[in-house]
Scaffold this active site. Sequence first.
Site, short mmCIF file in Angstrom:
data_model
loop_
_atom_site.label_atom_id
_atom_site.label_comp_id
_atom_site.label_asym_id
_atom_site.label_seq_id
_atom_site.Cartn_x
_atom_site.Cartn_y
_atom_site.Cartn_z
CG MET A 322 -28.46 -44.97 37.90
SD MET A 322 -27.07 -45.16 39.03
CE MET A 322 -26.69 -43.47 39.40
CG ASP A 341 -39.89 -48.51 35.76
OD1 ASP A 341 -40.16 -48.88 34.60
OD2 ASP A 341 -38.72 -48.46 36.21
CB VAL A 398 -36.15 -43.53 31.68
CG1 VAL A 398 -37.31 -43.16 32.60
CG2 VAL A 398 -35.82 -42.37 30.76
CD GLU A 400 -27.47 -41.99 29.06
OE1 GLU A 400 -28.38 -41.80 29.88
OE2 GLU A 400 -26.47 -41.27 28.99
CE LYS A 405 -31.37 -40.41 29.58
NZ LYS A 405 -31.65 -40.97 30.88
CB SER A 427 -23.91 -41.54 32.53
OG SER A 427 -24.72 -42.54 32.02
CG HIS A 448 -23.48 -37.81 36.24
ND1 HIS A 448 -22.16 -37.76 35.88
CD2 HIS A 448 -23.85 -39.11 36.10
CE1 HIS A 448 -21.75 -38.98 35.56
NE2 HIS A 448 -22.75 -39.81 35.69
P1 NAD Z 1 -31.75 -49.27 34.50
O1 NAD Z 1 -31.89 -49.98 33.21
O2 NAD Z 1 -31.36 -50.04 35.71
O3 NAD Z 1 -33.12 -48.54 34.87
C1 NAD Z 1 -33.87 -47.80 33.98
C2 NAD Z 1 -35.32 -47.91 34.41
O4 NAD Z 1 -36.08 -47.01 33.65
C3 NAD Z 1 -35.91 -49.29 34.21
O5 NAD Z 1 -36.51 -49.74 35.40
C4 NAD Z 1 -36.96 -49.07 33.13
O6 NAD Z 1 -38.07 -49.93 33.25
C5 NAD Z 1 -37.30 -47.62 33.36
N1 NAD Z 1 -37.90 -47.02 32.17
C6 NAD Z 1 -37.54 -47.15 30.89
N2 NAD Z 1 -38.36 -46.43 30.10
C7 NAD Z 1 -39.24 -45.82 30.91
C8 NAD Z 1 -40.34 -44.96 30.68
N3 NAD Z 1 -40.69 -44.59 29.45
N4 NAD Z 1 -41.03 -44.52 31.75
C9 NAD Z 1 -40.69 -44.90 33.00
N5 NAD Z 1 -39.66 -45.72 33.26
C10 NAD Z 1 -38.96 -46.19 32.22
O7 NAD Z 1 -30.74 -48.08 34.23
P2 NAD Z 1 -29.88 -47.24 35.28
O8 NAD Z 1 -28.54 -47.86 35.37
O9 NAD Z 1 -30.67 -47.01 36.49
O10 NAD Z 1 -29.67 -45.88 34.49
C11 NAD Z 1 -30.68 -44.92 34.39
C12 NAD Z 1 -30.10 -43.62 33.90
O11 NAD Z 1 -29.06 -43.21 34.77
C13 NAD Z 1 -29.47 -43.70 32.51
O12 NAD Z 1 -29.65 -42.47 31.86
C14 NAD Z 1 -27.98 -43.90 32.82
O13 NAD Z 1 -27.15 -43.46 31.79
C15 NAD Z 1 -27.84 -43.03 34.05
N6 NAD Z 1 -26.72 -43.35 34.93
C16 NAD Z 1 -26.38 -44.64 35.18
C17 NAD Z 1 -25.31 -44.91 36.02
C18 NAD Z 1 -24.93 -46.32 36.34
O14 NAD Z 1 -23.84 -46.54 36.87
N7 NAD Z 1 -25.77 -47.30 36.06
C19 NAD Z 1 -24.60 -43.86 36.59
C20 NAD Z 1 -24.99 -42.54 36.33
C21 NAD Z 1 -26.05 -42.31 35.50
#
Ligand code: NAD
Length: 710
Positions: A322, A341, A398, A400, A405, A427, A448
Amino acid sequence: MAAVNIEVGSDGVLVATMDLPGRAMNVVNDELMLGIAQAAQRLADPAVKGLVLTSAKADFCAGGDIDRMSKWTRPEEPFEAANAMKAVLRGLELQGKPVVAAINGHALGGGLEIALACHARFVVDDARLKLGQPEVKLGLLPGGGGTVRLPRLVGIQQALQIMGEGADISPQKALGMGLVSGLARDRDELMAMARAWIVANPKARQPWDQPKFRFPGGDSRAPAVAQLFSVAPSVASARSWGNYPALQHIMSSVFEGGLLDFDAASRVESRYFAACAMSQVSRNMIGTLWYQLNAIKKGASRPAGVPASKVRKLGILGAGMMGAGIAYVSAKVGIEVVLLDTAAELAERGKAYSQGLLDKAVKKGRSTADKRDALLARITPTTEYALLAGCDLVVEAVFEDRAVKAGVTRQAEAVLADTALFASNTSTLPITGLAQASARPRNFIGLHFFSPVDRMPLVEIIVGKDTSDETLARGFDYVLQIGKTPIVVNDSRGFYTSRVFATYVMEGVALLQEGVHPRSIEVAGLQAGMPMPPLALQDEVSLSLSLHVAEQTRKDLAAEGKPWLEHPGMQVVRKLCEIGRIGKKAGQGFYDWTDDGKLLWPGLANLYPVAARQPEQRELIDRLMFAQANEAARCFEEGVLRSVADADIGSIFGWGFAPFHGGALQFINAMGAPAFVARCRELAARFGPRFEPAAIVVGQAASGGRFADA
Ligand code: NAD
């Protein structure tokens, strides 16, 4: 002030400039057509050599006057309006002197039809300029001669494609397909080319008015075209499941018109136009995809009185799927992005996502190496929070996880100015709870996004308990700044889109347990007009994620002392997770996923034997659609939704709720609350209390009310 200003030059060329008074755009209405008719009459003057039709506005002509169309109640009205427009255009092309369209801006729908009635068309070569017949996207067909002239100009096959898809056509492409006669560098050259054409072609006649006229590629009797018509309707139905009558009407009008002379074909078109204009589908689509969408874009859900704002520097926490997408769409509109990151490689990988998209675009000629490099230079990958200093907005994406967070929220706020906004892309986690980690919850909001971010048009803005109006307004402005459509909802579990979307998927999954054949379930989803069938979608989302969210919800509700009623579909999800079939990411869920595609898992029949008696397809479709509409109504009733427009647009743009219904609440409006309530009660009696109609619709059924914004 006249709608069309007329000037005769010393060269005897008449320039008719469309400029509808009091309007930002030229639209086809009686006033404009009268102006064109008056210009055509001036050609009778022997001193006049020909006419150039152009526009004083930024566009040439944007299309039909939707306000006027929306007032039609009887089929005679669209029929007569279409005939009146055609009469003017036919008069224009038959009065014996050359007429040229000098297309200085968008020529869409009726605008392009006007240009098609000119003997030649020149257009400014600007890649942003759009030509096209987008009527189908509002459930309509071109009623101003488009289905008659286009096939006669570019051939039946190409015409069907232009009108059936409704896609924008760039000037370059239009030249390639023979839609326009030439491209000009700028307006001056445009006018010069148009004038020169008039001088060179004093006896211009349309191809279809020449004695030996033949359709390019043949008329409807030609073997290749007859063959096309033997498959085109079924191909269109396979894609649209017959849910879009305009598609059928376009094909019928072109087919029949391809057997008839010009005037008879024109009358046939007017009849099909009237059928489209009177259809419930076009009412649904115009109401939502025109009126509600425009209201949203104009800021109907944005608090008034907060000055417009722009994000210049954006921080993104988490460079995963995302975060990488959000970085791309933001840098694309010129925003400076800091992409953070936990490790440098992860941040770099997030930036590489933009590189991948841009390399592809450059390869396909949709962008240039310079533009790609400039965009990439705006994204700074890092692990350093200090680089966030000066950001107007930080979006957190980051894992979920509440604790993770909370940690990044504190670290980011430590370097941010007090005025900076902080947004979470969660989400599922309620925003008000996440805001507890913030030192300034008034600046905290939910943004979102949907995956893949670069392609999904919606952002659901979530207002927490403490979120200020100013924060909401600034979040709203940012969403518009990156070219997405914002809807605004109040904080609640699953917000709006995830909550209602889940009812679609879960209903499909529950059907499996009742012995419904999995293929029938999937076909019902597509027949209902959804972009993906429920079992395949559940595999995409992953069963383990749905189970995790359900378990979390159960725990949260227990902690709040609230009851929890598990959806029957959840038992199926749990069972598949137990045997490791957790979805696409594991290569197995309801489907077996391979590099070649997906196949329904044959073992499903052992787990859920197919019942000897299968329900009718209509019942399956109703269950899938009523489940969603009813949940959307509950969201409205509970105040999660703040407007009907947000509900309808959010449903179509967010999870693809069948667009021909005009959105999840319009689904109820269109059939009427009494019919909705009655069907819900039938479904509830047979399949469970989740189908009990939302109280708000029961109230509407009693009072004669409907969903409407003030
Ligand atoms: P992802 O796992 O692809 O990416 C998360 C990233 O966050 C990773 O690169 C990780 O290294 C990084 N991270 C973790 N802890 C961290 C920290 N302390 N500091 C900095 N970076 C950190 O996940 P995603 O699919 O990109 O989802 C991210 C957020 O977006 C979540 O809250 C998820 O619920 C939400 N979301 C996801 C979707 C989807 O379809 N994947 C849709 C809407 C919202």
